[in-house]
Design an enzyme around this catalytic site. Structure first.
Site, PDB file in Angstrom:
ATOM      1  N   LYS A 192     -49.666   0.188  15.756  1.00 21.42           N
ATOM      2  CA  LYS A 192     -48.792   1.241  16.297  1.00 21.42           C
ATOM      3  C   LYS A 192     -48.165   0.823  17.621  1.00 21.42           C
ATOM      4  O   LYS A 192     -47.071   1.286  17.974  1.00 21.42           O
ATOM      5  CB  LYS A 192     -49.575   2.545  16.433  1.00 21.42           C
ATOM      6  N   THR A 249     -47.362   7.489  20.166  1.00 26.59           N
ATOM      7  CA  THR A 249     -46.841   6.399  20.981  1.00 26.59           C
ATOM      8  C   THR A 249     -45.358   6.139  20.752  1.00 26.59           C
ATOM      9  O   THR A 249     -44.698   5.539  21.602  1.00 26.59           O
ATOM     10  CB  THR A 249     -47.626   5.095  20.731  1.00 26.59           C
TER      11      THR A 249
END
Length: 333
Positions: A192, A249
């Site tokens: 990620k 994120t």
């Protein structure tokens, strides 16, 4: 009966936030970091003004400047350092008395150069029978330190260890789930970061919400392909440590990786991005390792590959977007 102590190794923002959380939960954590001057400042000021300003240390939190002393009385050791420093901490632990101790980490990433998952590195350095666990999830340090609601996962092949750690960390505003899929949890937390760079680059180019949503969705497909190829379970990637962490994120500017991507998308260099963020940007290291692993396994990861080329081959972000858009249309898989 008194709860055995826990040593938090790493005095950055996330290590400090977790130490504060543990202390508020009635634990007695010891916090250690590699910079003696910084530790002296933490001890004197009872606050991490450098990395987590505004959050005072509870009385139960002890700052320790000596590594051997920090881990000596601890049954559980929580490593919270950048992936690049993970191996060094393990080597230091290997030189200490580890009988009866258990090791967990809240580090997200692959080991630089080797591309190993962190549990593989731990098994090599400390031995495959070392009780170990990983803590991961969609969290920002400042929000945890503020006591805002959050949820994470603790994964271990030793479910007794996962349950023990969940009890240590769990409170009404910090929910902790358990899992036995260490690989899935690790891959989600590592990949990620590279995808958040891509989302930041796209926003820096001014491409808007539609592009961001597409990147997150197709990035999720890449994450799952690689994760399954490495041995993780698909359902893990749809949970907190996969989809949850990816969305967080990619969409919030508290993310260092997203902020770095914004700088790159606006025409800045990697050095500019690193200077702007001022802390470790895990996605910069992760993108190169992910690209290598994907090529080795024959896993298609076009978004991550373009991020890697922007970072390490000087590719213009607009050319990278054009390359992605020029790919042949196909079924959504």
């Amino acid at each position: 009966m008194q709860t055995p102590s826990i040593a938090v190794i790493g005095a950055g923002s996330w290590g400090t936030a977790l130490a504060i959380l543990l202390a508020r939960n009635g634990q007695a954590p010891t916090l250690w970091g590699r910079d003696p001057a910084h530790l002296a400042q933490l001890d004197a000021e009872r606050c991490n003004h450098r990395y987590l300003p505004g959050y005072s240390f509870p009385p139960q939190l002890r700052v320790c400047r000596d590594f051997a002393e920090a881990i000596g009385a601890a049954r559980d050791i929580l490593i919270v350092v950048p992936s690049r420093g993970f191996h060094d901490v393990l080597r230091a632990l290997a030189g200490s008395a580890m009988t009866g101790k258990r090791v967990a980490w809240a580090t997200k990433g692959f080991e630089p150069e080797s591309g190993q998952l962190l549990h593989e590195v731990l098994a090599e350095v400390l031995g495959p029978n070392t009780p170990c666990a990983v803590l991961s999830g969609p969290t920002f340090a400042a929000e945890v330190a503020r006591g805002l609601p959050a949820a994470v996962t603790v994964a271990s092949q030793r479910l007794d260890l996962a349950r023990d750690l969940s009890v240590r960390f769990h409170n009404p505003r910090f929910r902790v789930y358990t899992s036995d899929d260490i690989i899935g949890v690790e891959v989600g937390g590592a990949v990620k970061n590279a995808l958040a760079l891509a989302a930041g680059i796209a926003d820096g180019l001014g491409f808007g919400a539609n592009t961001r949503a597409a990147l997150i969705t197709r990035g999720m497909a890449e994450l799952m392909r690689l994760g399954v190829a490495l041995g993780g379970r698909r359902e893990t990637f749809m949970g907190l440590t996969g989809l949850g962490d990816l969305v967080l994120t990619c969409t919030d500017d508290q993310s260092r990786n997203r902020r770095a991507g914004l700088v790159l998308g606006r025409g800045g260099s990697l050095a500019d991005a690193q200077a702007s963020v001022g802390q470790v940007i895990e996605g910069v290291w992760a993108a190169r390792e992910i690209a290598r692993i994907a090529r080795r396994l024959g896993v298609e990861m076009p978004i991550t590959e373009q991020v890697n080329e922007i970072l390490y081959q000087g590719r213009d972000p607009r050319d990278a977007v054009r390359a992605l858009l020029a790919r042949a249309a196909g079924a959504e898989v």
